[in-house]
Scaffold this active site. Structure first.
Site, PDB file in Angstrom:
ATOM      1  N   LYS A  87      58.719 -38.377 -43.152  1.00  0.00           N
ATOM      2  CA  LYS A  87      58.970 -38.584 -41.798  1.00  0.00           C
ATOM      3  C   LYS A  87      60.157 -37.736 -41.492  1.00  0.00           C
ATOM      4  CE  LYS A  87      59.534 -41.823 -38.079  1.00  0.00           C
ATOM      5  NZ  LYS A  87      59.967 -43.444 -37.953  1.00  0.00           N
TER       6      LYS A  87
HETATM    7  C1  E4P Z   1      59.305 -44.512 -34.867  1.00  0.00           C
HETATM    8  O1  E4P Z   1      58.671 -44.270 -35.866  1.00  0.00           O
HETATM    9  C2  E4P Z   1      60.308 -45.414 -34.630  1.00  0.00           C
HETATM   10  O2  E4P Z   1      60.674 -45.914 -35.511  1.00  0.00           O
HETATM   11  C3  E4P Z   1      60.532 -46.188 -33.649  1.00  0.00           C
HETATM   12  O3  E4P Z   1      59.139 -46.593 -33.121  1.00  0.00           O
HETATM   13  C4  E4P Z   1      61.404 -46.404 -32.505  1.00  0.00           C
HETATM   14  O4  E4P Z   1      61.484 -47.517 -31.697  1.00  0.00           O
HETATM   15  P1  E4P Z   1      62.451 -47.887 -30.440  1.00  0.00           P
HETATM   16  O5  E4P Z   1      62.603 -47.027 -29.517  1.00  0.00           O
HETATM   17  O6  E4P Z   1      62.069 -49.137 -30.310  1.00  0.00           O
HETATM   18  O7  E4P Z   1      63.818 -47.967 -31.559  1.00  0.00           O
END
Ligand code: E4P
Length: 220
Positions: A87
């Site tokens: 990622k």
């Molecule tokens: C995406 O992969 C992130 O890990 C995540 O969905 C972020 O979510 P949040 O806005 O609840 O922190």
């Protein structure tokens, strides 16, 4: 629609996996820090534990922000398991790294996506997944769902194979709305997954069925 759980918490991952509907896991540096996992070896061990629990893709985010650093970290992460998806943030170095890993057949997840232009760049770089952040846009009164619908249209126009991974999901309605507009994947907390089962008519209907059955003399 694939269901990913967005956490580094092993109990929550195991609970979601036990339902039999889990397709993968996404993590990010904040979620890892929440579990107090620090130090490269501990981080690597934690990813291995996640891969042992779930039968699916596990997104592991790089910390470096330069191409060489992302490649070094990504290669070390990818060596942990074929389940690992690298990622990276949607910055120019991240797009270069995405192309590098895609060309090598290593799965990628381009994250922190807040515009369709960014999603188009991720698809051009051959990303396996693109992660538009739904609730973070809603939090600033922007249209998170509209963004996902726009990405869907662009990807359909050109037949891009990059899967739209609706991220920053916080509620069951987010899941339903993303399913309605054709997100390939959603990632959210355990509550958003388990919450899909909740309905008061199911609860009252089940109570009544059990009550009627128990009144009957011919028990099971
Ligand atoms: C995406 O992969 C992130 O890990 C995540 O969905 C972020 O979510 P949040 O806005 O609840 O922190």
């Amino acid at each position: 629609m694939k269901f990913f759980i967005d956490t580094a918490n092993l109990e929550d991952i195991a609970q979601a996996e036990s339902l039999g509907v889990l397709d993968g896991v996404t993590t990010n540096p904040s979620l890892m820090a929440k579990e107090e996992i620090r130090g490269q070896q501990n981080i690597f061990n934690h990813y291995k534990k996640i891969c042992d629990i779930v039968n699916g893709d596990v997104s592991a985010e790089v910390i470096a922000t330069d191409f060489e650093g992302m490649v070094k970290e990504g290669e070390a992460l990818a060596a942990l398991s074929p389940q690992i998806v690298i990622k990276m943030p949607v910055i120019s170095e991240g797009i270069k790294a995405c192309k590098y890993f895609s060309d090598k057949g290593i799965k990628t997840n381009v994250t922190l996506v807040f515009s369709s232009g960014q999603a188009l760049m991720a698809a051009k770089a051959g990303a396996t997944y693109v992660s538009p952040f739904l609730a973070r846009l809603d939090d600033i009164s922007a249209d998170g769902l509209g963004l996902i619908a726009e990405i869907r249209k662009i990807y359909n126009n050109y037949g891009y194979k990059t899967q739209i991974l609706a991220a920053s999901i916080r509620s069951t309605m987010h899941v339903i709305n993303c399913a309605k507009i054709g997100s390939d994947v959603m990632t959210g907390p355990l509550s958003a997954i388990e919450g899909l089962l909740n309905h008061p008519l199911t609860d009252s209907g089940l109570s009544k069925f059990l009550e009627d059955h128990n009144r009957n003399t011919s028990k099971f």
